[in-house]
Write a protein that holds these residues in place. Sequence first.
Motif, PDB file in Angstrom:
ATOM      1  N   LEU A 522       0.818  -1.211   0.000  1.00  0.00           N
ATOM      2  CA  LEU A 522       0.000   0.000   0.000  1.00  0.00           C
ATOM      3  C   LEU A 522       0.848   1.256   0.000  1.00  0.00           C
ATOM      4  O   LEU A 522       0.472   2.275  -0.592  1.00  0.00           O
ATOM      5  N   PHE A 523       2.013   1.186   0.680  1.00  0.00           N
ATOM      6  CA  PHE A 523       2.880   2.367   0.708  1.00  0.00           C
ATOM      7  C   PHE A 523       3.366   2.719  -0.689  1.00  0.00           C
ATOM      8  O   PHE A 523       3.485   3.890  -1.050  1.00  0.00           O
ATOM      9  N   GLY A 524       3.636   1.703  -1.498  1.00  0.00           N
ATOM     10  CA  GLY A 524       4.065   1.954  -2.870  1.00  0.00           C
ATOM     11  C   GLY A 524       2.979   2.626  -3.689  1.00  0.00           C
ATOM     12  O   GLY A 524       3.259   3.530  -4.486  1.00  0.00           O
ATOM     13  N   ILE A 525       1.732   2.191  -3.504  1.00  0.00           N
ATOM     14  CA  ILE A 525       0.611   2.820  -4.219  1.00  0.00           C
ATOM     15  C   ILE A 525       0.450   4.268  -3.786  1.00  0.00           C
ATOM     16  O   ILE A 525       0.255   5.173  -4.614  1.00  0.00           O
ATOM     17  N   ALA A 526       0.544   4.503  -2.471  1.00  0.00           N
ATOM     18  CA  ALA A 526       0.424   5.871  -1.958  1.00  0.00           C
ATOM     19  C   ALA A 526       1.546   6.752  -2.500  1.00  0.00           C
ATOM     20  O   ALA A 526       1.329   7.932  -2.819  1.00  0.00           O
ATOM     21  N   TYR A 527       2.739   6.179  -2.610  1.00  0.00           N
ATOM     22  CA  TYR A 527       3.886   6.941  -3.137  1.00  0.00           C
ATOM     23  C   TYR A 527       3.617   7.393  -4.568  1.00  0.00           C
ATOM     24  O   TYR A 527       3.867   8.546  -4.930  1.00  0.00           O
ATOM     25  N   TRP A 528       3.093   6.491  -5.413  1.00  0.00           N
ATOM     26  CA  TRP A 528       2.829   6.843  -6.803  1.00  0.00           C
ATOM     27  C   TRP A 528       1.868   8.025  -6.916  1.00  0.00           C
ATOM     28  O   TRP A 528       2.131   8.977  -7.657  1.00  0.00           O
ATOM     29  N   TYR A 529       0.775   7.954  -6.181  1.00  0.00           N
ATOM     30  CA  TYR A 529      -0.196   9.038  -6.282  1.00  0.00           C
ATOM     31  C   TYR A 529       0.314  10.341  -5.659  1.00  0.00           C
ATOM     32  O   TYR A 529      -0.121  11.429  -6.041  1.00  0.00           O
ATOM     33  N   ALA A 530       1.246  10.221  -4.723  1.00  0.00           N
ATOM     34  CA  ALA A 530       1.809  11.430  -4.103  1.00  0.00           C
ATOM     35  C   ALA A 530       2.722  12.173  -5.079  1.00  0.00           C
ATOM     36  O   ALA A 530       2.750  13.412  -5.102  1.00  0.00           O
ATOM     37  N   VAL A 531       3.475  11.430  -5.902  1.00  0.00           N
ATOM     38  CA  VAL A 531       4.429  12.078  -6.816  1.00  0.00           C
ATOM     39  C   VAL A 531       3.835  12.345  -8.185  1.00  0.00           C
ATOM     40  O   VAL A 531       4.413  13.105  -8.976  1.00  0.00           O
ATOM     41  N   LEU A 532       2.685  11.746  -8.488  1.00  0.00           N
ATOM     42  CA  LEU A 532       2.108  11.901  -9.815  1.00  0.00           C
ATOM     43  C   LEU A 532       1.896  13.375 -10.204  1.00  0.00           C
ATOM     44  O   LEU A 532       2.195  13.751 -11.342  1.00  0.00           O
ATOM     45  N   PRO A 533       1.403  14.251  -9.302  1.00  0.00           N
ATOM     46  CA  PRO A 533       1.250  15.655  -9.698  1.00  0.00           C
ATOM     47  C   PRO A 533       2.567  16.321 -10.088  1.00  0.00           C
ATOM     48  O   PRO A 533       2.584  17.235 -10.922  1.00  0.00           O
ATOM     49  N   LEU A 534       3.676  15.864  -9.503  1.00  0.00           N
ATOM     50  CA  LEU A 534       4.975  16.455  -9.823  1.00  0.00           C
ATOM     51  C   LEU A 534       5.452  16.064 -11.211  1.00  0.00           C
ATOM     52  O   LEU A 534       6.296  16.748 -11.803  1.00  0.00           O
ATOM     53  N   HIS A 535       4.932  14.941 -11.742  1.00  0.00           N
ATOM     54  CA  HIS A 535       5.314  14.532 -13.094  1.00  0.00           C
ATOM     55  C   HIS A 535       4.954  15.609 -14.108  1.00  0.00           C
ATOM     56  O   HIS A 535       5.643  15.787 -15.108  1.00  0.00           O
ATOM     57  N   GLY A 536       3.826  16.290 -13.866  1.00  0.00           N
ATOM     58  CA  GLY A 536       3.416  17.340 -14.779  1.00  0.00           C
ATOM     59  C   GLY A 536       4.436  18.463 -14.863  1.00  0.00           C
ATOM     60  O   GLY A 536       4.533  19.157 -15.877  1.00  0.00           O
ATOM     61  N   ILE A 537       5.206  18.649 -13.804  1.00  0.00           N
ATOM     62  CA  ILE A 537       6.250  19.686 -13.795  1.00  0.00           C
ATOM     63  C   ILE A 537       7.552  19.120 -14.349  1.00  0.00           C
ATOM     64  O   ILE A 537       8.140  19.675 -15.278  1.00  0.00           O
ATOM     65  N   THR A 538       7.998  18.000 -13.759  1.00  0.00           N
ATOM     66  CA  THR A 538       9.323  17.482 -14.105  1.00  0.00           C
ATOM     67  C   THR A 538       9.361  16.855 -15.493  1.00  0.00           C
ATOM     68  O   THR A 538      10.248  17.172 -16.301  1.00  0.00           O
ATOM     69  N   PHE A 539       8.426  15.977 -15.807  1.00  0.00           N
ATOM     70  CA  PHE A 539       8.474  15.273 -17.081  1.00  0.00           C
ATOM     71  C   PHE A 539       8.095  16.178 -18.252  1.00  0.00           C
ATOM     72  O   PHE A 539       8.691  16.097 -19.321  1.00  0.00           O
ATOM     73  N   ARG A 540       7.085  17.025 -18.061  1.00  0.00           N
ATOM     74  CA  ARG A 540       6.721  17.943 -19.136  1.00  0.00           C
ATOM     75  C   ARG A 540       7.886  18.885 -19.437  1.00  0.00           C
ATOM     76  O   ARG A 540       8.253  19.116 -20.598  1.00  0.00           O
ATOM     77  N   GLY A 541       8.489  19.426 -18.370  1.00  0.00           N
ATOM     78  CA  GLY A 541       9.618  20.328 -18.566  1.00  0.00           C
ATOM     79  C   GLY A 541      10.817  19.621 -19.179  1.00  0.00           C
ATOM     80  O   GLY A 541      11.543  20.187 -20.005  1.00  0.00           O
ATOM     81  N   MET A 542      11.027  18.361 -18.789  1.00  0.00           N
ATOM     82  CA  MET A 542      12.149  17.596 -19.342  1.00  0.00           C
ATOM     83  C   MET A 542      11.968  17.400 -20.847  1.00  0.00           C
ATOM     84  O   MET A 542      12.901  17.580 -21.639  1.00  0.00           O
ATOM     85  N   LEU A 543      10.757  17.037 -21.265  1.00  0.00           N
ATOM     86  CA  LEU A 543      10.491  16.836 -22.690  1.00  0.00           C
ATOM     87  C   LEU A 543      10.718  18.122 -23.488  1.00  0.00           C
ATOM     88  O   LEU A 543      11.370  18.109 -24.535  1.00  0.00           O
ATOM     89  N   LYS A 544      10.171  19.221 -22.995  1.00  0.00           N
ATOM     90  CA  LYS A 544      10.346  20.488 -23.709  1.00  0.00           C
ATOM     91  C   LYS A 544      11.814  20.905 -23.751  1.00  0.00           C
ATOM     92  O   LYS A 544      12.302  21.422 -24.764  1.00  0.00           O
ATOM     93  N   GLY A 545      12.523  20.653 -22.652  1.00  0.00           N
ATOM     94  CA  GLY A 545      13.940  21.000 -22.612  1.00  0.00           C
ATOM     95  C   GLY A 545      14.759  20.177 -23.596  1.00  0.00           C
ATOM     96  O   GLY A 545      15.639  20.708 -24.283  1.00  0.00           O
ATOM     97  N   MET A 546      14.462  18.882 -23.683  1.00  0.00           N
ATOM     98  CA  MET A 546      15.177  18.039 -24.635  1.00  0.00           C
ATOM     99  C   MET A 546      14.859  18.447 -26.069  1.00  0.00           C
ATOM    100  O   MET A 546      15.731  18.424 -26.946  1.00  0.00           O
ATOM    101  N   ALA A 547      13.609  18.807 -26.310  1.00  0.00           N
ATOM    102  CA  ALA A 547      13.226  19.239 -27.655  1.00  0.00           C
ATOM    103  C   ALA A 547      13.968  20.508 -28.055  1.00  0.00           C
ATOM    104  O   ALA A 547      14.488  20.626 -29.184  1.00  0.00           O
ATOM    105  N   LYS A 548      14.053  21.457 -27.139  1.00  0.00           N
ATOM    106  CA  LYS A 548      14.775  22.700 -27.450  1.00  0.00           C
ATOM    107  C   LYS A 548      16.263  22.436 -27.639  1.00  0.00           C
ATOM    108  O   LYS A 548      16.904  23.034 -28.509  1.00  0.00           O
ATOM    109  N   ALA A 549      16.818  21.545 -26.827  1.00  0.00           N
ATOM    110  CA  ALA A 549      18.238  21.219 -26.970  1.00  0.00           C
ATOM    111  C   ALA A 549      18.504  20.553 -28.317  1.00  0.00           C
ATOM    112  O   ALA A 549      19.523  20.809 -28.968  1.00  0.00           O
ATOM    113  N   ALA A 550      17.586  19.700 -28.757  1.00  0.00           N
ATOM    114  CA  ALA A 550      17.739  19.041 -30.055  1.00  0.00           C
ATOM    115  C   ALA A 550      17.684  20.051 -31.193  1.00  0.00           C
ATOM    116  O   ALA A 550      18.470  19.988 -32.147  1.00  0.00           O
TER     117      ALA A 550
END
Length: 555
Positions: A522-550
């Motif tokens: 259960l702790f693992g499930i709780a961890y996923w939902y706790a960090v999921l909102p941060l994916h919108g910041i980190t992963f979205r920004g990472m994709l855009k950053g890699m695209a600009k670098a390319a």
Amino acid sequence: MSFVSGETRDECISSAVQFIENRIERLPCCGHVVVAMLAVCKRSALHSPMPTDDKPTILLTGATGYIGGRVAPRLLDLGYRVRCVSRCRSKVGARPWADRDGVELFEGDVGDRAAMTEVMTGCSAAYYFVHSMNVAGSAYRERDLAMARSFGSAAADAGVSRLLYLGGLGETGSGLSKHLASRREVEDALGEGGVPVTVLRAAMIIGSGSASFEILRYLVERLPIMITPRWVHTESQPIAVRDVLHYLITALDTPGTIGRTIDIGGPDVLGYAEVMRQMAEALGLPRRIIIPVPVLTPRLSSLWIHLVTPLDASIARPLAEGLKNRVVCRNDDALGLMPHACLTVRAAMDAALAQDRADTVETAWSDAGVMPGDPVWAGGTVFVDRRTIEVEASREDTWAAVCSLGGRQGYFSADWLWRLRGMMDRLVGGPGLRRGRRSGKDLRLGDSLDFWRVTAIDPQARLELTAEMKLPGIATLTLEVEPAADEPAKPDEQGEQDERDELGEPGRSRIVMTARFRPTGLFGIAYWYAVLPLHGITFRGMLKGMAKAACARSE
């Protein structure tokens, strides 16, 4: 100029380069840079196109480790055939020298006597570079002893004429640390099968990417004032990694080394406090203030090293325990048998830092160890977060941007969040971000990348990273580069989200990022939902950053 054989030619080249290095390295400004350039020239000059049939086959264990990964190409340069055995054949196969003529790759356990007997058959000598430093408690000592005993017996069964082993310096006696005592036991266990063992004992090895060098550099860089244990005044005789390699390889053609234990070290004998002061000078930093105190135990020291440097406490502890022992050569037998002018401590530091700045580090301490296998996703809940972005750049430029991820480059966006995650990981015993990456230019299977490990790589197409941070589950991050399609990809997995870049018309390639997490409890499930909102910041920004670098690369 003509040569009688490839051997005499190599000796002439090595002697000439050594002569020049010994004089250039004394230059006050750029000596270390020139030495590094000479090392590259020497490797190129020594690469012989001659067939390797006139040289014997050498078995090499630990080919993905710090020392073994450097020994292999040098043996090949001298015409030897090299037979590598590893727990992961594909990891060795990713090394830049693995596809050279004369290389044979085998997968197996060095503790399996029957398997090793088969692999070693036909080999004239074998290097044993296996040591379990990162196992808690006394387990590493017992496992090392069992593996060495089995390997030595297998060598005898296969008819191998000699073994070579790199051990640790240290005065014999009851006061020897557990780590150094284990090295001594391994020496004896290897010889129990009856095959003569050449043991080269070294103290601190100074070289780009070595564990000792990384500890030293990070402590000096981060701590202007250091409260240290009393061992800071213990005498040591450090040696440059290039000099260790010289002795290991030269010993093969030196009959006088067979069955002998030989101490190897550089020309300087000095306390660790002085080593730290010289490192500060090499880094161009002010003199460090060192305050020895009697209350810091090896455990406390290892925890402090864990927090300040990239090394885990489990690896740092045996190293910290060994610092209490005086590690100085007992004689100069090495110079008598294998004459060689070793680098001073300062010259070794300058050469290592030059390699690091030039991003030409051959191997790193973090390369070694078990590589996480592909997770078995079936049979349990797996959370998936997939995102894509169209890139106005070629597939080659996009792949280069993807492969620049992590290390000094960072994660293209919200680096403060990644640093915070790394700090949290260090506090609970994980690697954090301080391991960095071996090279900022390329990635190989098995490379460490901050708190990730490269567990799959298909050039120009797919990169898979498996998390080695402390997590309540198994996590992977996969980055795929595809030719751009006319239509956006359709969702085909849970949680898929499409991200469109802001660079105008659809690009010529696409990055597909897939994060997978298999929770534990259960702790693992709780961890996923706790960090999921941060994916919108980190992963979205990472994709855009890699695209600009390319796109920047393609301009």
